[in-house]
Each structure stands twice: as C-alpha cells, then as structure tokens.
Design an enzyme around this catalytic site. Sequence first.
Site, PDB file in Angstrom:
ATOM      1  N   HIS A 144      19.473 -17.045 -22.320  1.00 46.04           N
ATOM      2  CA  HIS A 144      18.976 -17.109 -20.941  1.00 46.04           C
ATOM      3  C   HIS A 144      19.876 -18.001 -20.083  1.00 46.04           C
ATOM      4  O   HIS A 144      20.271 -17.631 -18.971  1.00 46.04           O
ATOM      5  CB  HIS A 144      17.537 -17.629 -20.903  1.00 46.04           C
ATOM      6  CG  HIS A 144      17.110 -18.052 -19.530  1.00 46.04           C
ATOM      7  ND1 HIS A 144      16.649 -17.159 -18.582  1.00 46.04           N
ATOM      8  CD2 HIS A 144      17.138 -19.257 -18.918  1.00 46.04           C
ATOM      9  CE1 HIS A 144      16.395 -17.811 -17.455  1.00 46.04           C
ATOM     10  NE2 HIS A 144      16.685 -19.084 -17.622  1.00 46.04           N
ATOM     11  N   HIS A 149      22.261 -17.675 -16.027  1.00 49.31           N
ATOM     12  CA  HIS A 149      22.590 -18.634 -14.967  1.00 49.31           C
ATOM     13  C   HIS A 149      24.078 -18.781 -14.675  1.00 49.31           C
ATOM     14  O   HIS A 149      24.463 -18.974 -13.525  1.00 49.31           O
ATOM     15  CB  HIS A 149      22.057 -20.029 -15.332  1.00 49.31           C
ATOM     16  CG  HIS A 149      20.581 -20.182 -15.178  1.00 49.31           C
ATOM     17  ND1 HIS A 149      19.968 -20.306 -13.956  1.00 49.31           N
ATOM     18  CD2 HIS A 149      19.583 -20.232 -16.094  1.00 49.31           C
ATOM     19  CE1 HIS A 149      18.658 -20.434 -14.115  1.00 49.31           C
ATOM     20  NE2 HIS A 149      18.389 -20.389 -15.412  1.00 49.31           N
ATOM     21  N   GLU A 190      15.717 -18.612 -10.385  1.00 53.03           N
ATOM     22  CA  GLU A 190      15.170 -17.866 -11.529  1.00 53.03           C
ATOM     23  C   GLU A 190      14.812 -16.410 -11.195  1.00 53.03           C
ATOM     24  O   GLU A 190      15.042 -15.524 -11.998  1.00 53.03           O
ATOM     25  CB  GLU A 190      13.937 -18.577 -12.108  1.00 53.03           C
ATOM     26  CG  GLU A 190      14.230 -19.928 -12.741  1.00 53.03           C
ATOM     27  CD  GLU A 190      15.060 -19.881 -14.023  1.00 53.03           C
ATOM     28  OE1 GLU A 190      15.310 -18.774 -14.542  1.00 53.03           O
ATOM     29  OE2 GLU A 190      15.484 -20.958 -14.481  1.00 53.03           O
TER      30      GLU A 190
HETATM   31  N1  HBI Z   1      15.350 -28.373 -18.343  1.00 46.31           N
HETATM   32  N2  HBI Z   1      16.900 -27.482 -19.795  1.00 46.31           N
HETATM   33  C1  HBI Z   1      16.129 -27.365 -18.705  1.00 46.31           C
HETATM   34  N3  HBI Z   1      16.169 -26.206 -17.984  1.00 46.31           N
HETATM   35  C2  HBI Z   1      15.383 -26.046 -16.875  1.00 46.31           C
HETATM   36  O1  HBI Z   1      15.427 -24.994 -16.239  1.00 46.31           O
HETATM   37  C3  HBI Z   1      14.550 -27.104 -16.484  1.00 46.31           C
HETATM   38  C4  HBI Z   1      14.572 -28.269 -17.247  1.00 46.31           C
HETATM   39  N4  HBI Z   1      13.786 -29.308 -16.883  1.00 46.31           N
HETATM   40  C5  HBI Z   1      12.986 -29.272 -15.696  1.00 46.31           C
HETATM   41  C6  HBI Z   1      12.993 -27.985 -14.991  1.00 46.31           C
HETATM   42  N5  HBI Z   1      13.747 -27.005 -15.372  1.00 46.31           N
HETATM   43  C7  HBI Z   1      12.080 -27.791 -13.799  1.00 46.31           C
HETATM   44  O2  HBI Z   1      11.455 -28.965 -13.442  1.00 46.31           O
HETATM   45  C8  HBI Z   1      12.778 -27.149 -12.607  1.00 46.31           C
HETATM   46  O3  HBI Z   1      12.243 -25.859 -12.519  1.00 46.31           O
HETATM   47  C9  HBI Z   1      12.539 -27.767 -11.304  1.00 46.31           C
HETATM   48 FE    FE Z   2      16.453 -20.561 -16.191  1.00 43.57          FE
END
Ligand code: HBI
Ligand code: FE
Length: 289
Positions: A144, A149, A190
Amino acid sequence: MDSTAASVTPAVYGESDRPPRGDYSRGGTVLADYTCPQDWASYTAADHDTYRRLYERQAAQLPGLACDAFIAALPSLGVKDRIPHFDEINERLYKATRWEVVAVPGLIPEVPFFTLLANRKFPVTDWIRTPEEFDYIVEPDVFHDLFGHVPMLFDPAFADYVQRYGQGGLKAHAQEACEKLARLYWYTVEFGLIRQPEGLRAYGAGILSSVGELRHAVQSAAPLRLPLDLPRAMRTRYKIDSYQSTYFVIESFAQLFDLTAPDFTPLYQMLAAQSDIEAGAKLPGESSA
Ligand code: HBI
Ligand code: FE
C-alpha cells in the site's frame, strides 16, 4: 519544525502506543523519529512473491482509472517482481522532488508522522501482508505505502501539498483539531479523485492500491462525488471497513496546494460549531459528479 521534532522523545515504542504489527512481533527497536532500518534481507521468497503478484494485478487495471501522474511515475519504483530497496527508490525520488521514503514498523503516532512529512520524508511500512490478506488488509503494509503513495510523490505540486499537510498536522495537533485534518488526508491523499480532460481518475493511495475500490471509486454510480471543499470534507465521516461512499474531486494538484495555503485556525473554529456529516449523505443542493 525543530522544536516539535525535539518533542518526539521515545527511542523505542512505549506501551501506550498502538503496537505496529511488524516491529513488535520481532521485538526490534525504532529510532527516535520512529523510523527503522528496512532490513531487506529479512524478506522471504514468499514476501517477494506477494509483492510481485499484488503489483502485477494492480498495474493491469490502472489504464483509464488511475491519473496520468501516477501512471507516468509508477516505473520509477523500479523493480516490480520483488520488494524494492528503499535506497534505490530514493535515488530517483530525491532527484525528482527532494522527497525520500523512510522505513517505519507500522502505524506511528501523529506527531512523528506529521514531523516526517513536514521534512519531506514519507514513512513506508516495512512489512508485507500475509497471503491470507492478499485481497484486503486493514493496516497499511509495504505494498500500500510504496505502490499507492510513492508514485504521486514524484509530482511536484502533489509532493509540496503533502509536506504542507505535515506542517499543518503539527499545528492541528497543538489545536486538538487532528480529527478534522485527518479527514482531509483521508479524502485527498488516500481517496482523492481528480478530473482529467478524459474524465475522472484516481490519485488517492487507498484507491490505487485496492483491487476492488479502483473501479468503484472512478466508475460506479453508487458513491457521491463532490468537488473538494475543505469544510465539507473535514465534516465528513469516513469508512474504514468498506469502500467509501463519498469522494471529493479536484481539478489539479496545484488547486490542492493552493487550498491549503491559508492558516486553518479560523476554519477549525468554525467547524467546532458544526455537526459531522455521515459518509454518503448528500446536503440540500448537492449533486454528484
Ligand atoms: N503512520 N505509518 C503511518 N502511516 C499513516 O498513514 C499514518 C500513520 N500515523 C498517523 C496517521 N497516518 C494519521 O493520523 C493520518 O491519517 C493523519
Ligand atoms: Fe495510506
């Protein structure tokens, strides 16, 4: 940025944090910024095969559904028949937009997450799903994070938007407005859609890395598709266990970057007095694209 980074103190995960699946099970440690070594040698042949099969299946259904920027940059991930070395991707990514990917053991807390983004470092989960989770996985894994991304980070305007999002996240955290800002991430990074001359296309990683949601998001008559409006998106609840029933559409990545130029403090104040909107609910006067 520096003062906030300094507040990220734990050198290893504390017990209060949600255990990311990968690292806890190995008992490994992470660095103070929550990154970890990729440990490429520990991937098994089965892990590489899972990545290869996911890549092959998803790449086949991109034409007509994924946005041009994504399709153009996907080859920059390099190898497709095994999990890439992050270092190899970084050579190309840094040259393109001065972003880098860094390994993390799974979901990390908000402040270190936003801090990495604000420093143009994109956290990529190091572990891959099991064969049983081939079609659907709740947490982000390396497929993913990389496939979904990283190609978009080769687009200069989108790359700048994600950095600005990280900066905004640190401010939102201080104002206890993370829930609202997280919805913006959800409905853009996303699950975002963009209007191209030929029609709607996906740029959101949750769509682009999903076998079923790609067609649903772009072509199904079922979901509501609205022009991206910050207050509307920030009020809209989202689903984590099914396809989205509301998507927001942008016209360009420059639009996304420009929308996030203002300070969000007055917006958060305004939103504090407004109710949430259910996923899929249409307000009076709205019509779907
Ligand atoms: N950590 N590895 C990882 N990937 C994320 O998408 C992620 C995260 N920590 C927090 C977070 N997303 C969310 O708080 C965000 O959607 C704002
Ligand atoms: Fe993601």
